[in-house]
Scaffold this active site. Sequence first.
Site, PDB file in Angstrom:
ATOM      1  N   CYS A  94      35.073  37.908  -5.751  1.00 38.36           N
ATOM      2  CA  CYS A  94      34.203  38.985  -5.941  1.00 38.36           C
ATOM      3  C   CYS A  94      35.089  39.858  -4.447  1.00 38.36           C
ATOM      4  CB  CYS A  94      32.724  38.953  -6.318  1.00 38.36           C
ATOM      5  SG  CYS A  94      31.896  40.400  -6.590  1.00 38.36           S
TER       6      CYS A  94
ATOM      7  N   HIS B 131      32.591  35.272 -11.061  1.00 40.06           N
ATOM      8  CA  HIS B 131      31.874  33.647  -9.696  1.00 40.06           C
ATOM      9  C   HIS B 131      31.591  32.608 -10.670  1.00 40.06           C
ATOM     10  CE1 HIS B 131      30.205  37.155  -6.407  1.00 40.06           C
ATOM     11  NE2 HIS B 131      30.125  37.794  -7.623  1.00 40.06           N
TER      12      HIS B 131
ATOM     13  N   GLU C 198      31.385  30.080  -8.185  1.00 37.28           N
ATOM     14  CA  GLU C 198      29.877  29.290  -7.688  1.00 37.28           C
ATOM     15  C   GLU C 198      28.515  29.149  -8.310  1.00 37.28           C
ATOM     16  OE1 GLU C 198      30.898  32.280  -6.916  1.00 37.28           O
ATOM     17  OE2 GLU C 198      29.604  33.144  -6.101  1.00 37.28           O
TER      18      GLU C 198
END
Lengths: 87, 222
Positions: free
Chosen positions: B87, B195, B197
């Site tokens: 990002c 994302h 994660e």
Amino acid sequence: MKARVFVTLKAGVLDPQGKAIHHALEGLGFGGVNDVRAGKLIELDLADGTSDSDIEDMCRKLLANTVIENFRIERMENAPQRNPVEA
Amino acid sequence: MKSAVIVFPGSNCDRDLAVALELITGHRPAMVWHKEPVLPEGTEFIGIPGGFSYGDYLRSGAMAARSPIMRAVKDSAERGVPVIGICNGFQVLTEAGMLPGALMRNAGLSFICRPVPLRVENSQSLFTSQYDSGEEISLPVAHHDGNYQADDATLDRLEGEGRVAFRYLDQCNGSARNIAGILNDAGNVLGLMPHPERVTEPAHGGTDGRRLFEGLLETVNA
């Protein structure tokens, strides 16, 4: 010594912000606006003797992203002082 | 795997990334403040997290890309250390010249925050080896400036060299050729807007991001 740096999007790069401004102008009833492109104006207060190539370096290294943007430098050393338009 | 997460003023996914890395690698990453001139000795992986570094001043990622630590990140990447930019991290990597192109305001002008379907285009990279080529996965996006743009020659080169790692299945933010993530020419730097994660444990509502870190761990340990 002052200089102004105008940062504008390169031709052909989509400018969603400009498009939104364009739509808003139309919404306010302003006809005859063919296109809007939004950019940035950065004013620099520089030490006397700062060279053109120094300012260009600043533009290339930080002020503009030359992948998508062009820049134009305007030195203001002898420019007549103009009063900003009162809002 | 000894990893480092770079922290800029305005980073806000640094801790999410650290939690995911600790969960998957078993080692707590070093959190490295952007003013540091060097990375911890023996760093084997560098993560540049999401967020709004420097409040997105000037351009997203522009100020962070000129931070002192970025010289060390570039040097490490040139030595082959894997680097991921997620990002805002992707924006930082393009601004730093470590990945080609630029990330502009979303074509629809709205901030987009939702899971999006993606296709894994290249399963040979050190980040994507645990995915199948062409596999469809879902990762969340949360960005305002995710509209990937580059000139046609650059886009053709990325496609031709298998450097498009992830692609949006549906038009999401106006990105050229629906590109969601790209690799550098050496293949050890990945930038992506979604994302991974944020989807590493079942409690997150998905685990499609987990294999990215597992694949990376396997490659680094190999």
